[in-house]
Design a protein around this motif. Structure first.
Motif, short mmCIF file in Angstrom:
data_model
loop_
_atom_site.label_atom_id
_atom_site.label_comp_id
_atom_site.label_asym_id
_atom_site.label_seq_id
_atom_site.Cartn_x
_atom_site.Cartn_y
_atom_site.Cartn_z
N MET A 1 38.48 -91.24 48.42
CA MET A 1 39.19 -90.93 47.19
C MET A 1 40.57 -91.55 47.28
SD MET A 1 39.80 -87.18 45.57
CE MET A 1 40.15 -87.04 43.86
N ARG A 2 41.01 -92.15 46.17
CA ARG A 2 42.33 -92.77 46.10
C ARG A 2 43.16 -92.13 45.00
NH1 ARG A 2 44.70 -96.71 48.16
NH2 ARG A 2 45.54 -97.46 46.19
N PHE A 3 44.45 -92.22 45.18
CA PHE A 3 45.44 -91.68 44.26
C PHE A 3 46.38 -92.83 43.96
CE2 PHE A 3 49.10 -88.54 43.77
CZ PHE A 3 48.60 -87.95 42.64
N ASP A 4 46.41 -93.31 42.73
CA ASP A 4 47.20 -94.49 42.36
C ASP A 4 48.14 -94.17 41.21
OD1 ASP A 4 45.98 -96.54 44.07
OD2 ASP A 4 44.18 -96.18 42.87
N ARG A 5 49.04 -95.13 40.94
CA ARG A 5 49.93 -95.03 39.78
C ARG A 5 49.61 -96.16 38.82
NH1 ARG A 5 55.41 -92.43 40.06
NH2 ARG A 5 55.31 -91.09 41.85
N ASN A 6 49.72 -95.86 37.53
CA ASN A 6 49.52 -96.91 36.53
C ASN A 6 50.86 -97.60 36.26
OD1 ASN A 6 50.96 -95.23 34.77
ND2 ASN A 6 49.18 -94.65 33.57
N ALA A 7 50.89 -98.53 35.30
CA ALA A 7 52.09 -99.29 34.99
C ALA A 7 53.25 -98.41 34.50
CB ALA A 7 51.77 -100.36 33.94
N ARG A 8 52.94 -97.24 33.96
CA ARG A 8 53.98 -96.31 33.48
C ARG A 8 54.43 -95.34 34.57
NH1 ARG A 8 50.32 -95.61 28.62
NH2 ARG A 8 49.57 -93.93 29.91
N GLY A 9 53.86 -95.46 35.78
CA GLY A 9 54.24 -94.58 36.87
C GLY A 9 53.49 -93.27 36.90
N GLU A 10 52.49 -93.11 36.04
CA GLU A 10 51.70 -91.88 36.00
C GLU A 10 50.65 -91.91 37.11
OE1 GLU A 10 51.75 -91.24 31.19
OE2 GLU A 10 50.29 -92.63 32.06
N TRP A 11 50.39 -90.76 37.71
CA TRP A 11 49.41 -90.68 38.78
C TRP A 11 48.00 -90.71 38.20
CZ3 TRP A 11 50.82 -91.60 43.49
CH2 TRP A 11 52.12 -91.32 43.88
N LEU A 12 47.11 -91.44 38.87
CA LEU A 12 45.72 -91.59 38.44
C LEU A 12 44.76 -91.30 39.58
CD1 LEU A 12 46.04 -95.05 36.65
CD2 LEU A 12 46.02 -92.81 35.58
N VAL A 13 43.65 -90.70 39.24
CA VAL A 13 42.57 -90.47 40.19
C VAL A 13 41.27 -90.66 39.43
CG1 VAL A 13 42.43 -87.98 39.85
CG2 VAL A 13 41.78 -88.95 42.04
N ASP A 14 40.24 -91.11 40.11
CA ASP A 14 38.94 -91.30 39.47
C ASP A 14 38.41 -89.95 39.00
OD1 ASP A 14 36.06 -91.37 39.16
OD2 ASP A 14 36.07 -93.30 40.18
N PRO A 15 38.16 -89.78 37.69
CA PRO A 15 37.72 -88.48 37.18
C PRO A 15 36.37 -88.04 37.74
CG PRO A 15 37.65 -90.14 35.45
CD PRO A 15 38.32 -90.77 36.64
N ASN A 16 35.49 -88.98 38.06
CA ASN A 16 34.20 -88.61 38.65
C ASN A 16 34.40 -87.99 40.02
OD1 ASN A 16 32.43 -89.57 36.53
ND2 ASN A 16 33.08 -91.62 37.15
N GLU A 17 35.29 -88.58 40.82
CA GLU A 17 35.56 -88.03 42.16
C GLU A 17 36.23 -86.67 42.06
OE1 GLU A 17 36.96 -90.66 45.33
OE2 GLU A 17 36.85 -92.28 43.87
N LEU A 18 37.20 -86.55 41.18
CA LEU A 18 37.89 -85.26 41.02
C LEU A 18 36.94 -84.18 40.54
CD1 LEU A 18 40.43 -83.58 41.18
CD2 LEU A 18 41.03 -84.40 38.89
N ALA A 19 36.08 -84.51 39.60
CA ALA A 19 35.10 -83.54 39.10
C ALA A 19 34.21 -83.05 40.24
CB ALA A 19 34.27 -84.17 37.99
N ARG A 20 33.77 -83.96 41.10
CA ARG A 20 32.95 -83.55 42.25
C ARG A 20 33.71 -82.60 43.16
NH1 ARG A 20 31.01 -88.86 41.90
NH2 ARG A 20 32.48 -89.65 43.44
N LYS A 21 35.00 -82.86 43.37
CA LYS A 21 35.81 -81.98 44.23
C LYS A 21 35.91 -80.58 43.64
CE LYS A 21 37.09 -85.25 47.11
NZ LYS A 21 36.63 -85.29 48.48
N LEU A 22 35.91 -80.50 42.29
CA LEU A 22 36.01 -79.20 41.63
C LEU A 22 34.65 -78.56 41.38
CD1 LEU A 22 38.75 -80.15 39.02
CD2 LEU A 22 39.04 -78.68 41.03
N GLY A 23 33.57 -79.30 41.64
CA GLY A 23 32.23 -78.76 41.46
C GLY A 23 31.77 -78.74 40.02
N ILE A 24 32.30 -79.65 39.21
CA ILE A 24 31.92 -79.73 37.80
C ILE A 24 31.57 -81.18 37.45
CG2 ILE A 24 33.31 -77.74 37.13
CD1 ILE A 24 35.46 -79.66 36.11
N THR A 25 31.07 -81.40 36.23
CA THR A 25 30.76 -82.76 35.80
C THR A 25 32.02 -83.44 35.27
OG1 THR A 25 30.29 -82.13 33.51
CG2 THR A 25 28.44 -82.03 35.09
N ALA A 26 31.99 -84.77 35.25
CA ALA A 26 33.12 -85.52 34.71
C ALA A 26 33.33 -85.20 33.23
CB ALA A 26 32.91 -87.01 34.93
#
Length: 91
Positions: A1-26
């Motif tokens: 899993m990676r944690f990145d920033r977009n051009a505006r400096g906002e934090w981004l994470v892959d929603p599919n990976e995050l959903a799996r971590k929370l035990g829910i669907t994307a």
């Protein structure tokens, strides 16, 4: 899993990976985020923890916490209960 920033400096994470971590669907993650039922808190490390970031995502009564290194790679993670939220430094 990676944690990145977009051009505006906002934090981004892959929603599919995050959903799996929370035990829910994307799709449910997207819906619940739109309803403001998903809360995210980011703490940047200081002092001995400089370069690390702690990310805490709360969805209803489920909390996932990850610690990311300076390159955005997940180095530690755990599940927390709402009544056991630590306020300690990033480790």
């Amino acid at each position: 899993m990676r944690f990145d920033r977009n051009a505006r400096g906002e934090w981004l994470v892959d929603p599919n990976e995050l959903a799996r971590k929370l035990g829910i669907t994307a799709q449910l993650l997207k819906t619940e985020t739109a309803l403001r039922l998903v809360q995210t808190h980011v703490v940047m490390g200081r002092g001995p923890d400089e370069g690390l970031s702690r990310v805490r995502v709360r969805y209803r009564e489920s909390i996932w916490q990850g610690v990311f290194d300076c390159n955005g790679f997940l180095i530690n993670e755990c599940r927390l209960s709402p009544d056991s939220l630590p306020e300690d430094p990033v480790h």
